[in-house]
Enzyme design. Sequence first.
Site: not given
Length: 245
Positions: A157, A153
Amino acid sequence: MFQDKVAIITGSSRGIGRAIALHLASQGAIIVASARNVAALESLVDDIEGQGGKALAVPGDVGLSKDVHALFAAAMEAFGRVDILINNAGITRDGLLMRMKDEDWDAVLDTNLKGAFYCCRSAAKIMSKQRSGRIVNISSVVGEMGNAGQANYCASKAGLIGLTKSIARELARRNVTVNAIAPGFIITDMTDALSDQVKEGLQGQIPLARLGEAQDIAHAVAFLASEQAGYITGQVLGVNGGMYM
Ligand code: NAP
């Protein structure tokens, strides 16, 4: 503020994306809403139309190039332009690095980063011709800080921030701005899974001493998507209660 501007918002079936769609619609934007859950998208369109706004649901998986193609084609066919793109669709598949499965890495990168790349590429073609446009990518505070158990994740990002800065440079001459918002911990389905203990622990790290709400992000998006933000590009705006400075 957004009268007759056409805004594509990915991941608008719930949470932050839905709040962004309702907020931009309340200010006159025509919303093209996308996500995989058809019923939820239709309910969003009903809500926007119920408030006198205009919206179109185009279901699809942002990680599939053909679906993104169809999304932009549908927007162009219906409205003839795309003024605003909000890359908001995102997922988590948390786990410690040593136990992380290939599928968990791929699923997160495909949705969060490749999906945004597909959308930016399609939007760039249209916005360059229009000589105007606004792209806002929804990153995360953990893309800036890192977070144990979220390597996939956080990489996606952080990747979004690099994507934002690179295409901000490419598209600036065409009067298209590209910025990122890095939310802190916002109350949605995504964070609902956290235990009360974790939530309390998080709250302790936030100078403003509360978790954020989807509205907090929607307001920041509206600013970056507005005419008034025309001299801001390639930036990352933290909307995190001060948890990362
Ligand atoms: P959420 O409630 O889980 O909503 C995620 C949205 O993304 C849903 O509308 C979902 O719709 C859509 N989506 C997921 N996979 C998709 C796919 N493959 N194709 C198209 N749409 C897809 O999460 P949220 O909290 O609102 O998060 C929104 C964005 O903010 C995400 O990018 C997230 O990473 C970011 N963010 C959230 C927080 C937070 O604390 N909540 C913090 C920082 C950043 P369907 O399931 O219908 O496809």
